[in-house]
Design a protein around this motif. Structure first.
Motif, short mmCIF file in Angstrom:
data_model
loop_
_atom_site.label_atom_id
_atom_site.label_comp_id
_atom_site.label_asym_id
_atom_site.label_seq_id
_atom_site.Cartn_x
_atom_site.Cartn_y
_atom_site.Cartn_z
N ALA A 1 31.46 -17.87 27.62
CA ALA A 1 32.11 -16.93 28.53
C ALA A 1 33.28 -17.60 29.26
CB ALA A 1 31.10 -16.38 29.53
N CYS A 2 33.08 -18.86 29.65
CA CYS A 2 34.13 -19.60 30.36
C CYS A 2 35.36 -19.77 29.48
CB CYS A 2 33.59 -20.95 30.81
SG CYS A 2 34.84 -22.08 31.47
N VAL A 3 35.16 -20.21 28.21
CA VAL A 3 36.28 -20.43 27.31
C VAL A 3 37.01 -19.12 27.02
CG1 VAL A 3 36.94 -21.15 24.98
CG2 VAL A 3 35.27 -22.49 26.27
N THR A 4 36.22 -18.05 26.81
CA THR A 4 36.82 -16.74 26.52
C THR A 4 37.65 -16.24 27.69
OG1 THR A 4 34.98 -16.17 25.04
CG2 THR A 4 36.31 -14.35 25.89
N ASP A 5 37.09 -16.35 28.90
CA ASP A 5 37.80 -15.88 30.09
C ASP A 5 39.04 -16.73 30.36
OD1 ASP A 5 35.85 -13.98 30.35
OD2 ASP A 5 34.79 -14.98 31.99
N ARG A 6 38.94 -18.03 30.11
CA ARG A 6 40.10 -18.89 30.34
C ARG A 6 41.24 -18.52 29.39
NH1 ARG A 6 41.00 -24.05 32.61
NH2 ARG A 6 38.78 -24.39 32.97
N SER A 7 40.89 -18.25 28.13
CA SER A 7 41.93 -17.89 27.15
C SER A 7 42.57 -16.54 27.48
CB SER A 7 41.32 -17.83 25.75
OG SER A 7 40.86 -19.10 25.35
N ALA A 8 41.81 -15.67 28.16
CA ALA A 8 42.33 -14.35 28.50
C ALA A 8 43.19 -14.36 29.75
CB ALA A 8 41.18 -13.37 28.67
N ASP B 1 44.20 -15.32 23.28
CA ASP B 1 43.09 -14.54 23.84
C ASP B 1 42.17 -14.04 22.73
OD1 ASP B 1 41.41 -12.89 25.29
OD2 ASP B 1 42.94 -11.38 25.70
N HIS B 2 42.75 -13.46 21.68
CA HIS B 2 41.95 -12.89 20.60
C HIS B 2 41.20 -13.95 19.80
CE1 HIS B 2 44.68 -9.06 20.48
NE2 HIS B 2 43.89 -9.10 21.53
N ASP B 3 41.71 -15.17 19.79
CA ASP B 3 41.15 -16.22 18.93
C ASP B 3 40.23 -17.17 19.68
OD1 ASP B 3 41.13 -16.88 16.24
OD2 ASP B 3 42.57 -18.51 16.47
#
Length: 567
Positions: free
Chosen positions: A476-483, A439-441
């Motif tokens: 935003a999509c990649v960040t939300d998916r990782s979270a 998530d952080h990365d």
């Protein structure tokens, strides 16, 4: 024929002893295989059963949690009712539970079946050393124990390879199910053979079951492992921390009760006199940390290869062969040659070799990212496997040398339980580290792929303002998916109406998303390996607490005390 163990040595050697040993060795191999074989099948399990990531963690951890909780009690039951009888009961239950795992239709059913599988394995496995003690004359036991150590050193790694081959083969269209169903014919054959050739024994003065101690021990384990496994999915509510605090309270109550039982009725679940030996206590902690590190490693390693690099289960499993080869070499060399001669220095050296392998793997993963090929992994995996095997095979024998001979049976049970508990904690703790870092990365992956994605969008004739908007949504999509608790879930920011993008733009974003995911998984895996490096440093330091002249002791080779082979 049933013999009290104390009279076994006076009996003539069993002509079928090596056949009986092969049977119990197969049972031990099945147990250690089932600890890791499921890891490589996790992506297939997730797709087929629609399992959440926390459920996947429980599918791995359920087996080792129940195994750890029941292990010492399984040894007690063998003392009381006969080791052959309890072995056969364990084998029947393990085989049926494996069948239940293989036909499971939901994550909950599979988790429950894995719990039951672990319980019956805990009845079956403690009888292995007892069988060695009963069936072999003293001059043959060292060879038998060395073989057992070598098999133990390689079985966990072989599980990854065999699991990948079985899943990829998709036998009879069963996908992941053969990784459990393969135990059924093996279990039936072993059951028939054991009934025919195993020699029975029981304790001449059987101890009583410590039922309350068992309940307290199981409760403490579950209160700790459950919130660690479920916490991230539930965003760490207050009750998860309350459960972990309660685990500490129950553990203290368990120690107090065991002391009271020792003073009064006797036959405690754990003989607390063991911990009067500082080298044994420190070595026990080091042994548990070792398994915490590798319990987590096996989980995130397979996720990296399949979810990060996009490899098939077969490719991931065949790549794991390199680790298995190193583990087998390290185990055989350390158990048969090095440990009897060099003692604790073999364990320390094994820890240092493991550190070197994990360090190399971390550096190379961060460097190659998605271009990391199987052949490039050979060297760090073989090195890591060598260290793993060198530590695994002789540790229990060396640590048993730090307690009096009459306490070696209880010590063996404690060490085996610590191993299984370490595996369960490793899955839970390293899972938290890995997915939190993922998530952080998440920005790393988008930063890495954005220049190429922008160039492709520009080549498709999109103006710069449109590129900025598309790439902002992509980030935003990649960040939300990782979270996400489940990184394969599709968050709302990734749900773009098809009319708003052309097929070419959609393909560009899809390819960029896969590359970003690979970069993020690679660097997160490399980061998590440092967690393993830190644990192995502590493990190596812990083994230094053993006496300089520590050697493999083989208490069970010299003493007729029935306690020596309770587990």
């Amino acid at each position: 024929m049933t013999l009290p163990l104390s009279t076994a040595d006076s009996s003539p050697p069993d002509a079928r002893r090596w056949i009986a040993f092969a049977v119990v060795l197969a049972a031990g191999f099945m147990d250690l295989l089932d600890v890791t074989i499921v890891n490589v099948a996790l992506p297939s399990l997730q797709t087929d059963l629609k399992a959440e990531y926390s459920q996947l963690a429980w599918i791995v951890a359920a087996y080792v949690v129940s195994f750890a909780a029941v292990l010492i009690t399984g040894g007690r039951l063998g003392d009381i009712y006969g080791r052959k009888r309890i072995f056969l009961v364990g084998m029947v239950g393990f085989t049926l539970a494996s069948l239940a795992c293989g036909i499971s239709t939901s994550p909950s059913m599979l988790i429950g079946s894995r719990f039951v599988q672990g319980v019956f394995a805990a009845l079956m496995v403690p009888q292995i050393l007892a069988t060695i003690r009963v069936t072999f004359p003293k001059d043959e036991r060292g060879k038998a124990i060395a073989l057992y150590g070598g098999v133990s050193g390689s079985a966990s790694a072989v599980g990854l390879s065999l699991g990948g081959l079985l899943v990829q083969a998709d036998l009879f269209g069963l996908s992941w199910r053969p990784i459990f169903l393969v135990n059924v014919p093996v279990g039936v054959i072993a059951l028939v053979a054991a009934a025919a050739v195993m020699r029975d024994s029981r304790s001449a003065a059987a101890p009583r079951l410590d039922v309350l101690g068992m309940v307290l021990a199981i409760t403490a384990v579950l209160l700790l492992v459950y919130p660690l496994t479920e916490g991230r999915r539930l965003h760490w509510p207050a009750w998860t921390f309350a459960m972990m605090a309660a685990a500490a309270v129950v553990f203290v109550a368990f120690i107090a009760y065991e002391r009271w039982r020792t003073r009064t009725s006797g036959s405690p679940l754990i003989d607390l006199a063991l911990f009067r030996s500082r080298p044994f206590t420190v070595g026990l902690v080091a042994w548990m940390l070792f398994w915490i590190g590798f319990g987590g490693f096996f989980l995130v390693w397979t996720l990296f290869m399949q979810e990060g690099l996009g490899w098939t289960p077969m490719r991931a499993g065949l790549t794991a062969v390199f680790f298995a080869v190193g583990a087998g070499m390290g185990a055989g060399l350390s158990a048969n040659t090095l440990a009897p001669k060099f003692g604790r220095r073999v364990l320390v050296a094994g820890g240092l070799v493991t550190i070197t392998g994990l360090y190399l793997y971390s550096v190379m993963t961060a460097h190659y990212e998605g271009a990391f090929a199987s052949w490039q992994m050979i060297f760090p995996l073989v090195v890591t496997g060598l260290g793993f095997g060198a530590v695994l095979a002789p540790t229990i024998d060396l640590l048993l040398g730090q307690v009096p001979a009459h306490e070696a049976g209880s010590a063996s049970g404690v060490l085996s339980a610590a191993q299984q508990l370490g595996l369960a904690l490793g899955v839970a703790l390293v899972g938290v580290v890995f997915f939190t870092q993922l998530d952080h990365d998440s920005a790393r992956g988008t930063d890495a792929v954005t220049p190429q994605a922008r160039a492709e969008l520009a080549a498709q004739g999109l103006p710069e303002s449109a590129q900025d908007t598309i790439l902002a949504n992509f980030r935003a999509c990649v960040t939300d998916r990782s979270a996400q608790v489940d990184p394969t879930a599709v968050p709302e920011s990734c749900r773009v109406a098809p009319a708003k993008v052309t097929p070419a733009v959609a393909q560009t974003l899809s390819d960029a998303g896969k590359r970003a995911n690979t970069v993020n998984f690679a660097h997160t895996f490399a980061y998590t390996l440092w967690f393993g490096v830190a644990l192995m440093v502590l493990v190596s330091i812990g083994f230094l607490a053993l006496p300089k002249d520590a050697r493999t002791e083989h208490h069970e080779l010299d003493e007729p005390d029935d306690e020596l082979v309770r587990v």
